[in-house]
Design an enzyme around this catalytic site. Structure first.
Site, mmCIF file in Angstrom:
data_model
loop_
_atom_site.group_PDB
_atom_site.id
_atom_site.type_symbol
_atom_site.label_atom_id
_atom_site.label_comp_id
_atom_site.label_asym_id
_atom_site.label_seq_id
_atom_site.Cartn_x
_atom_site.Cartn_y
_atom_site.Cartn_z
ATOM 1 N N GLY A 1 6.261 34.139 12.188
ATOM 2 C CA GLY A 1 7.048 35.172 12.873
ATOM 3 C C GLY A 1 8.474 35.370 12.416
ATOM 4 N N GLU A 40 14.003 30.815 14.804
ATOM 5 C CA GLU A 40 12.795 31.315 15.459
ATOM 6 C C GLU A 40 12.882 32.821 15.668
ATOM 7 O OE1 GLU A 40 9.895 31.201 16.216
ATOM 8 O OE2 GLU A 40 9.249 29.542 17.444
ATOM 9 N N ASP A 41 11.734 33.462 15.778
ATOM 10 C CA ASP A 41 11.704 34.894 16.066
ATOM 11 C C ASP A 41 11.948 35.174 17.547
ATOM 12 O OD1 ASP A 41 9.316 33.688 16.781
ATOM 13 O OD2 ASP A 41 8.022 35.171 15.832
ATOM 14 N N ASP A 49 9.812 32.263 24.190
ATOM 15 C CA ASP A 49 9.148 32.846 25.356
ATOM 16 C C ASP A 49 9.060 31.756 26.436
ATOM 17 O OD1 ASP A 49 7.587 34.675 26.795
ATOM 18 O OD2 ASP A 49 5.743 34.109 25.798
ATOM 19 N N THR A 50 7.948 31.061 26.552
ATOM 20 C CA THR A 50 7.867 29.961 27.521
ATOM 21 C C THR A 50 8.781 28.811 27.102
ATOM 22 O OG1 THR A 50 6.054 28.869 26.356
ATOM 23 C CG2 THR A 50 5.443 30.489 28.042
ATOM 24 N N GLY A 51 8.981 28.654 25.781
ATOM 25 C CA GLY A 51 9.782 27.550 25.253
ATOM 26 C C GLY A 51 8.925 26.384 24.771
ATOM 27 N N THR A 99 6.886 26.088 22.199
ATOM 28 C CA THR A 99 6.930 25.878 20.750
ATOM 29 C C THR A 99 8.241 25.219 20.331
ATOM 30 O OG1 THR A 99 5.601 27.882 20.526
ATOM 31 C CG2 THR A 99 6.612 27.027 18.506
ATOM 32 N N LYS A 109 13.017 35.652 25.944
ATOM 33 C CA LYS A 109 12.478 36.256 27.185
ATOM 34 C C LYS A 109 12.707 35.236 28.295
ATOM 35 C CE LYS A 109 8.365 38.352 25.163
ATOM 36 N NZ LYS A 109 6.897 38.302 25.210
ATOM 37 N N PHE A 115 5.526 42.407 25.777
ATOM 38 C CA PHE A 115 5.017 41.909 24.502
ATOM 39 C C PHE A 115 5.527 42.811 23.385
ATOM 40 C CE2 PHE A 115 2.159 40.984 21.060
ATOM 41 C CZ PHE A 115 2.136 39.605 21.121
ATOM 42 N N ASP A 150 3.963 39.613 15.471
ATOM 43 C CA ASP A 150 2.628 40.209 15.327
ATOM 44 C C ASP A 150 1.876 40.310 16.637
ATOM 45 O OD1 ASP A 150 2.197 37.343 15.604
ATOM 46 O OD2 ASP A 150 0.128 37.768 15.046
ATOM 47 N N ARG A 195 3.574 43.042 11.589
ATOM 48 C CA ARG A 195 4.762 42.278 11.192
ATOM 49 C C ARG A 195 5.703 43.110 10.323
ATOM 50 N NH1 ARG A 195 3.808 36.885 12.588
ATOM 51 N NH2 ARG A 195 1.682 36.133 12.367
HETATM 52 P P1 IMP Z 1 6.628 30.095 23.338
HETATM 53 O O1 IMP Z 1 6.048 28.820 22.822
HETATM 54 O O2 IMP Z 1 5.934 30.563 24.595
HETATM 55 O O3 IMP Z 1 8.118 30.054 23.510
HETATM 56 O O4 IMP Z 1 6.254 31.227 22.310
HETATM 57 C C1 IMP Z 1 6.876 31.311 21.111
HETATM 58 C C2 IMP Z 1 6.066 31.986 20.062
HETATM 59 O O5 IMP Z 1 5.064 32.868 20.586
HETATM 60 C C3 IMP Z 1 7.003 32.881 19.264
HETATM 61 O O6 IMP Z 1 7.504 32.160 18.160
HETATM 62 C C4 IMP Z 1 6.150 34.043 18.866
HETATM 63 O O7 IMP Z 1 5.569 33.781 17.606
HETATM 64 C C5 IMP Z 1 5.075 34.109 19.927
HETATM 65 N N1 IMP Z 1 5.400 35.188 20.882
HETATM 66 C C6 IMP Z 1 5.903 35.056 22.123
HETATM 67 N N2 IMP Z 1 6.103 36.262 22.701
HETATM 68 C C7 IMP Z 1 5.737 37.168 21.768
HETATM 69 C C8 IMP Z 1 5.742 38.602 21.743
HETATM 70 O O8 IMP Z 1 6.145 39.321 22.681
HETATM 71 N N3 IMP Z 1 5.297 39.172 20.595
HETATM 72 C C9 IMP Z 1 4.856 38.455 19.511
HETATM 73 N N4 IMP Z 1 4.858 37.130 19.495
HETATM 74 C C10 IMP Z 1 5.282 36.479 20.610
HETATM 75 MG MG MG Z 2 6.534 32.246 16.209
#
Ligand code: IMP
Ligand code: MG
Length: 178
Positions: free
Chosen positions: A40, A95-96, A99-101, A103, A127, A148, A155, A161
Protein backbone atom coordinates in the site's frame (compact mmCIF):
# COMPACT_ATOMS: atom_id res chain seq x y z
CA UNK A 1 -20.49 1.31 -8.66
CA UNK A 2 -18.10 4.05 -9.68
CA UNK A 3 -15.07 5.68 -8.12
CA UNK A 4 -15.32 9.31 -7.05
CA UNK A 5 -12.51 11.55 -5.91
CA UNK A 6 -12.30 11.96 -2.14
CA UNK A 7 -8.84 13.54 -1.71
CA UNK A 8 -7.31 15.29 -4.71
CA UNK A 9 -3.76 14.86 -5.96
CA UNK A 10 -3.12 18.48 -4.94
CA UNK A 11 -4.23 17.86 -1.34
CA UNK A 12 -2.11 14.71 -1.18
CA UNK A 13 0.95 16.59 -2.49
CA UNK A 14 0.45 19.29 0.12
CA UNK A 15 0.23 16.74 2.94
CA UNK A 16 3.31 14.86 1.68
CA UNK A 17 5.31 18.09 1.43
CA UNK A 18 4.30 19.10 4.95
CA UNK A 19 5.37 15.73 6.36
CA UNK A 20 8.67 15.77 4.47
CA UNK A 21 9.48 19.23 5.79
CA UNK A 22 8.77 18.23 9.39
CA UNK A 23 10.75 14.98 9.08
CA UNK A 24 13.69 16.85 7.52
CA UNK A 25 13.81 19.32 10.39
CA UNK A 26 13.26 16.72 13.16
CA UNK A 27 16.22 14.51 12.21
CA UNK A 28 18.67 17.37 11.82
CA UNK A 29 20.93 15.92 9.07
CA UNK A 30 21.14 12.49 10.67
CA UNK A 31 20.87 9.39 8.49
CA UNK A 32 17.40 7.87 8.43
CA UNK A 33 16.26 4.40 7.40
CA UNK A 34 12.85 4.60 5.76
CA UNK A 35 10.86 1.38 5.84
CA UNK A 36 8.02 1.43 3.33
CA UNK A 37 5.29 -1.07 4.10
CA UNK A 38 4.27 -2.88 0.93
CA UNK A 39 2.15 -2.94 -1.02
CA UNK A 40 0.00 0.00 0.00
CA UNK A 41 2.67 2.59 0.76
CA UNK A 42 4.75 2.24 -2.41
CA UNK A 43 3.53 5.47 -4.02
CA UNK A 44 3.43 7.54 -0.81
CA UNK A 45 6.92 6.30 0.07
CA UNK A 46 8.27 7.16 -3.39
CA UNK A 47 6.88 10.70 -3.18
CA UNK A 48 7.91 11.22 0.44
CA UNK A 49 11.56 10.15 0.05
CA UNK A 50 12.00 12.53 -2.88
CA UNK A 51 10.94 15.43 -0.66
CA UNK A 52 12.88 14.59 2.52
CA UNK A 53 16.26 16.30 2.62
CA UNK A 54 18.31 13.90 4.71
CA UNK A 55 20.77 11.10 3.97
CA UNK A 56 18.38 8.16 3.50
CA UNK A 57 18.40 4.41 3.23
CA UNK A 58 15.16 3.11 1.74
CA UNK A 59 14.02 -0.38 2.62
CA UNK A 60 10.77 -2.26 2.22
CA UNK A 61 8.87 -4.79 4.23
CA UNK A 62 5.70 -6.53 3.11
CA UNK A 63 3.05 -7.26 5.67
CA UNK A 64 -0.29 -8.83 5.09
CA UNK A 65 -2.89 -8.92 7.77
CA UNK A 66 -5.55 -11.55 7.69
CA UNK A 67 -9.10 -10.39 7.43
CA UNK A 68 -11.70 -9.83 4.76
CA UNK A 69 -11.19 -7.44 1.88
CA UNK A 70 -11.87 -4.27 3.81
CA UNK A 71 -10.72 -4.79 7.37
CA UNK A 72 -7.69 -6.35 9.03
CA UNK A 73 -7.51 -8.76 11.93
CA UNK A 74 -4.90 -9.00 14.68
CA UNK A 75 -2.77 -11.54 12.85
CA UNK A 76 -0.02 -10.12 10.63
CA UNK A 77 2.30 -12.04 8.34
CA UNK A 78 5.68 -10.68 7.17
CA UNK A 79 5.86 -11.84 3.55
CA UNK A 80 9.02 -9.91 2.60
CA UNK A 81 11.58 -8.86 5.18
CA UNK A 82 14.25 -6.13 5.41
CA UNK A 83 17.54 -6.74 3.69
CA UNK A 84 19.52 -4.36 5.94
CA UNK A 85 20.37 -4.35 9.61
CA UNK A 86 18.61 -1.55 11.51
CA UNK A 87 20.49 -1.95 14.80
CA UNK A 88 21.38 1.49 16.22
CA UNK A 89 19.81 3.33 13.25
CA UNK A 90 17.09 5.96 13.17
CA UNK A 91 14.12 4.19 11.60
CA UNK A 92 10.89 5.59 10.19
CA UNK A 93 8.06 3.21 9.26
CA UNK A 94 6.06 4.57 6.31
CA UNK A 95 2.46 3.35 6.11
CA UNK A 96 -0.38 4.21 3.75
CA UNK A 97 -3.22 4.10 6.25
CA UNK A 98 -3.66 3.26 9.92
CA UNK A 99 -7.11 1.88 10.56
CA UNK A 100 -7.63 -0.43 13.57
CA UNK A 101 -3.88 -0.16 14.28
CA UNK A 102 -3.35 -3.96 14.31
CA UNK A 103 -0.75 -3.89 11.52
CA UNK A 104 1.34 -1.00 12.81
CA UNK A 105 1.29 -2.29 16.40
CA UNK A 106 2.60 -5.64 15.23
CA UNK A 107 5.28 -4.00 13.03
CA UNK A 108 6.47 -1.69 15.81
CA UNK A 109 7.01 -4.66 18.11
CA UNK A 110 8.62 -6.69 15.34
CA UNK A 111 11.12 -3.91 14.50
CA UNK A 112 11.77 -2.84 18.09
CA UNK A 113 13.31 -6.27 18.72
CA UNK A 114 16.10 -5.32 16.28
CA UNK A 115 17.05 -2.44 18.58
CA UNK A 116 17.05 0.62 16.32
CA UNK A 117 18.34 3.89 17.79
CA UNK A 118 14.84 5.34 17.33
CA UNK A 119 11.62 4.09 15.79
CA UNK A 120 8.89 6.39 14.54
CA UNK A 121 5.81 6.04 12.34
CA UNK A 122 4.60 8.16 9.43
CA UNK A 123 1.25 7.49 7.79
CA UNK A 124 -0.43 9.28 4.94
CA UNK A 125 -3.92 8.57 6.30
CA UNK A 126 -5.50 7.71 9.62
CA UNK A 127 -9.03 6.61 10.50
CA UNK A 128 -9.16 7.34 14.25
CA UNK A 129 -12.79 6.24 14.52
CA UNK A 130 -11.80 2.62 14.00
CA UNK A 131 -8.73 2.46 16.23
CA UNK A 132 -8.51 -0.53 18.56
CA UNK A 133 -5.01 0.14 19.93
CA UNK A 134 -3.80 3.24 21.70
CA UNK A 135 -0.92 4.24 19.42
CA UNK A 136 1.44 7.15 19.12
CA UNK A 137 1.69 8.11 15.47
CA UNK A 138 4.53 10.56 14.92
CA UNK A 139 3.61 11.94 11.48
CA UNK A 140 0.07 12.01 10.07
CA UNK A 141 -0.74 13.29 6.59
CA UNK A 142 -4.52 13.47 6.72
CA UNK A 143 -7.20 12.29 9.11
CA UNK A 144 -10.21 10.76 7.35
CA UNK A 145 -13.65 9.56 8.34
CA UNK A 146 -14.58 5.89 8.46
CA UNK A 147 -14.83 5.21 4.72
CA UNK A 148 -13.08 2.65 2.58
CA UNK A 149 -10.65 4.47 0.31
CA UNK A 150 -8.70 3.42 -2.78
CA UNK A 151 -6.01 4.89 -5.02
CA UNK A 152 -2.54 6.40 -4.49
CA UNK A 153 -1.30 2.93 -3.54
CA UNK A 154 -4.40 1.77 -1.68
CA UNK A 155 -6.31 -1.14 -3.13
CA UNK A 156 -9.55 -2.98 -3.07
CA UNK A 157 -8.85 -6.67 -3.79
CA UNK A 158 -5.60 -5.69 -5.49
CA UNK A 159 -7.10 -3.04 -7.78
CA UNK A 160 -7.04 0.77 -8.10
CA UNK A 161 -3.56 1.33 -6.64
CA UNK A 162 -2.59 3.32 -9.74
CA UNK A 163 -5.17 6.10 -9.29
CA UNK A 164 -3.37 9.46 -8.83
CA UNK A 165 -5.97 10.61 -6.26
CA UNK A 166 -7.68 8.93 -3.30
CA UNK A 167 -11.19 7.84 -4.12
CA UNK A 168 -14.25 6.16 -2.65
CA UNK A 169 -16.88 3.98 -4.22
CA UNK A 170 -20.25 5.44 -4.90
CA UNK A 171 -23.38 3.68 -5.99
CA UNK A 172 -24.50 4.96 -9.40
CA UNK A 173 -27.90 6.63 -9.50
CA UNK A 174 -29.27 3.96 -11.83
CA UNK A 175 -28.29 1.26 -9.28
CA UNK A 176 -30.47 2.72 -6.53
CA UNK A 177 -33.52 0.50 -6.03
CA UNK A 178 -36.74 2.30 -6.98
P1 IMP B 1 -5.10 -1.84 10.30
O1 IMP B 1 -4.24 -3.02 10.64
O2 IMP B 1 -6.55 -2.09 10.61
O3 IMP B 1 -4.62 -0.55 10.90
O4 IMP B 1 -5.11 -1.71 8.73
C1 IMP B 1 -4.02 -1.24 8.07
C2 IMP B 1 -3.94 -1.72 6.66
O5 IMP B 1 -5.20 -2.11 6.10
C3 IMP B 1 -3.47 -0.54 5.81
O6 IMP B 1 -2.07 -0.57 5.71
C4 IMP B 1 -4.15 -0.75 4.49
O7 IMP B 1 -3.31 -1.51 3.65
C5 IMP B 1 -5.39 -1.55 4.82
N1 IMP B 1 -6.56 -0.65 4.83
C6 IMP B 1 -7.21 -0.16 5.90
N2 IMP B 1 -8.22 0.66 5.53
C7 IMP B 1 -8.17 0.69 4.19
C8 IMP B 1 -8.94 1.40 3.20
O8 IMP B 1 -9.87 2.19 3.46
N3 IMP B 1 -8.58 1.18 1.91
C9 IMP B 1 -7.56 0.34 1.53
N4 IMP B 1 -6.82 -0.31 2.42
C10 IMP B 1 -7.12 -0.15 3.74
MG1 MG C 1 -1.06 -1.56 4.05
Amino acid sequence: MSVVEYISKKEIDKAVSRLAKKITSDYNDEELVIIGILNGSFIFCADLVRKIQLPLIVEFLAASSYGDNTTSSGKVDITYDLKKNIYDKHVLIVEDLIDTGHTIKYLQEYLKCRRPKSLKVATLLTKPARRVHNLKIDYIGLEIEDRFVIGYGLDFAGKYRELPFIGVYQEDADETPS
